[in-house]
Design an enzyme around this catalytic site. Structure first.
Site, PDB file in Angstrom:
ATOM      1  N   SER A  37       4.866   2.680   7.927  1.00  0.00           N
ATOM      2  CA  SER A  37       4.210   1.447   7.113  1.00  0.00           C
ATOM      3  C   SER A  37       5.633   1.033   6.389  1.00  0.00           C
ATOM      4  O   SER A  37       6.367   1.733   5.771  1.00  0.00           O
ATOM      5  CB  SER A  37       3.246   1.811   6.112  1.00  0.00           C
ATOM      6  OG  SER A  37       1.987   1.770   6.884  1.00  0.00           O
ATOM      7  N   ASP A  61       0.123  -7.610   1.466  1.00  0.00           N
ATOM      8  CA  ASP A  61       0.453  -6.370   1.538  1.00  0.00           C
ATOM      9  C   ASP A  61       2.166  -6.007   1.601  1.00  0.00           C
ATOM     10  O   ASP A  61       2.491  -5.309   2.352  1.00  0.00           O
ATOM     11  CB  ASP A  61       0.067  -5.757   2.859  1.00  0.00           C
ATOM     12  CG  ASP A  61      -0.072  -4.188   2.692  1.00  0.00           C
ATOM     13  OD1 ASP A  61      -0.054  -3.381   1.421  1.00  0.00           O
ATOM     14  OD2 ASP A  61      -0.076  -3.319   3.626  1.00  0.00           O
ATOM     15  N   HIS A 120       0.989  -1.030   0.001  1.00  0.00           N
ATOM     16  CA  HIS A 120       0.016  -0.019  -0.055  1.00  0.00           C
ATOM     17  C   HIS A 120       0.760   1.321  -0.023  1.00  0.00           C
ATOM     18  O   HIS A 120       0.310   2.290  -0.045  1.00  0.00           O
ATOM     19  CB  HIS A 120      -1.180   0.110   1.205  1.00  0.00           C
ATOM     20  CG  HIS A 120      -0.278   0.309   2.557  1.00  0.00           C
ATOM     21  ND1 HIS A 120      -0.252  -0.623   3.517  1.00  0.00           N
ATOM     22  CD2 HIS A 120      -0.107   1.468   3.135  1.00  0.00           C
ATOM     23  CE1 HIS A 120       0.363  -0.218   4.471  1.00  0.00           C
ATOM     24  NE2 HIS A 120       0.502   1.134   4.448  1.00  0.00           N
TER      25      HIS A 120
END
Length: 492
Positions: A247, A170, A141
């Site tokens: 992230s 992911d 992402h």
């Protein structure tokens, strides 16, 4: 002869004298003893406090349970994370994901038919150097909307190539052209224990090299954030503070060994509120290896679907609910000609083991399967009608075979771009400046779904169209930030 009362008075007087002598002697002896103790045993003052203050646990005795420890070690290493931080910080990079946003139309565009402009958008995240020759792992992402990727390391900006992505976990892998990079030490997430100290390193809110600490709150968490057809969710939950920008960063143990890739938070505010999640490094290792070798992750499929085995699902599928422990996962459905059906499994079977690994949740089941490859044979232990049995199952790829699937990229010199067939159409990337695609307004990582109202699924269809077509037309598709676009064009 003296009177009797006079003799009695004399006796009493004598006794009083003896008592007084005893009191005086005792008093003097007490003074002497006190003097001796003070003079010979009291330490000379040294200017320091000589009394040792015992821990509170030593002063209070538990008369009910004498097995409690009476002292504790104040080991400074328990709360010192400087070693782990120093080992990790050099291996965590800053990632810029650059794309073009929604077209901005001006008054002149509306009056004279202009196509409008586009606003460049830059989002940031983190990445971890996985190998010294430039491979970097991050979240899908973080990079999925990018038309261009940059990696910032030691104040130097590198152009990054996207090697591959895996929406089911992911994860994504980038490559920069550099050698002798400080690759992170790889740990083992399988051996990670709940309650163990962990350190998170990343770039939250564009603040580079930020270190936070916490413990492992839980393992095998499934939180339903992945929208892929075959998601693998078995997250490490931690209370180490993770925020937007973290992230793709590193979650390490006290040795500085990577045990997870920071991925998500559960929050109503958009920032950390106590719940953070990381992808276990054992899953990441396989994903990175597959993307580097094959361009795609090798999915091992068992031909069915499992759900949690609990009271509600047992009742739903008419299974016995009068049991003490609901151990295992419930096989909800199977494909007609899939591996589970070929192994004689049936809906309603409760799977308790894969090989010798106990299975007690859907996330555990998915994680164990996620480590496997098409063609692998596994032994599945299950219960049916209160009887336990074991069967062997051969895992397959998404096409139903057992061979390795490789990413197929067509390099078209005629179009000046690279093309790849996807689930929705044909993805176009690495578009050159003189490409006809760039001239008509196709942007990097644009997925062509239809040309002149005709669906396209094969890159060769796109090549053939532009080789032969002249005139006006339009392309329908999705750009890198998942906006649906209709692009009119004219080819002369």
């Amino acid at each position: 002869m003296l009177p009797r009362d006079w003799a009695s008075k004399k006796l009493k007087l004598y006794e009083m004298k003896n008592t007084l002598k005893t009191i005086v002697v005792g008093f003097i002896a007490g003074l002497a003893g006190a003097f001796t103790v003070i003079h010979f045993y009291e330490p000379e003052p040294t200017g320091e406090i000589t009394e040792s203050i015992l821990p509170l646990e030593n002063k209070i005795q538990d008369t009910h349970n004498t097995n409690y420890p009476t002292s504790y070690s104040a080991d400074p290493e328990i709360v010192d994370f400087s070693y782990a931080a120093s080992k990790t910080i050099p291996s965590v990079v800053y990632i810029n994901s650059i794309s073009k946003g929604v077209s901005q139309y001006t008054v002149f565009d509306l009056m004279f038919g202009g196509s409008g402009g586009s606003q460049t958008q830059v989002s940031s995240g983190s990445g971890v150097i996985f190998s010294a020759d430039g491979y970097i792992v991050t979240n899908n992402h973080v990079v999925e909307s990018a038309e261009r990727l940059e990696v910032v390391l030691n104040k130097k900006v590198y152009k990054a190539e996207l090697i591959g992505t895996d929406p089911s976990t992911d994860l994504a892998v980038l490559k920069i052209d550099e050698k002798n990079l400080p690759a992170i030490a790889i740990g083992n997430s399988t051996e990670l224990k709940v309650g163990e100290w962990v350190v998170a390193v990343g770039n939250p809110f564009s603040l580079s090299s930020t270190v936070t600490t916490g413990i492992v709150s839980a393992k095998g968490r499934r939180i339903g954030i992945l929208e892929d057809k075959f998601p693998i969710e078995s997250f490490i939950q931690t209370d180490a503070a993770i925020n937007p920008g973290n992230s793709g960063g590193a979650l390490v143990n006290k040795k500085g060994e990577l045990i997870g890739i920071n991925t998500a938070i559960l929050s109503r505010t958009g920032s950390y509120t106590g719940y953070a999640f990381a992808i276990p490094v054992d899953i990441a290792k396989k994903v990175v290896s597959d993307l580097v070798k094959y361009g795609v992750v090798q999915k091992a499929l068992y031909g069915g679907n499992v759900v949690e085995y609990d009271y509600q699902n047992a009742k739903k599928y008419n299974l016995d609910t009068d049991i003490k422990n609901f151990n295992g996962v419930l096989l909800e459905s199977i494909l007609k000609d899939g591996p589970a059906n070929n192994a004689n499994l049936k809906p309603g079977d409760v799977i308790t083991k894969i090989n010798e690994t106990p299975i007690n949740s859907k996330s555990e089941f998915e994680e164990v399967i996620g480590y496997r490859y098409p063609g692998d044979k596994i032994n599945i232990t299950y219960t049916r009608n209160k009887k336990t049995a074991t069967t062997q199952l051969t895992l397959t790829n998404r096409n139903g075979g057992t061979d390795i699937i490789k990413r197929e990229i067509i390099k078209s010199s005629a179009l000046g771009a690279e093309l790849e067939a996807t689930e929705y159409g044909v993805k176009v990337f690495k578009i050159q400046e003189n490409s006809v695609l760039k001239q008509i307004g196709i942007t990097e990582n644009f997925t062509i779904i239809a040309i002149n109202r005709e669906r396209v699924k094969d890159p060769k269809e796109v090549e053939k169209f532009f080789d032969n077509y002249r005139g006006r037309g339009y392309i329908y598709g999705i750009n890198s930030i998942k906006q649906q676009r209709e692009i009119p064009f004219t080819i002369r």
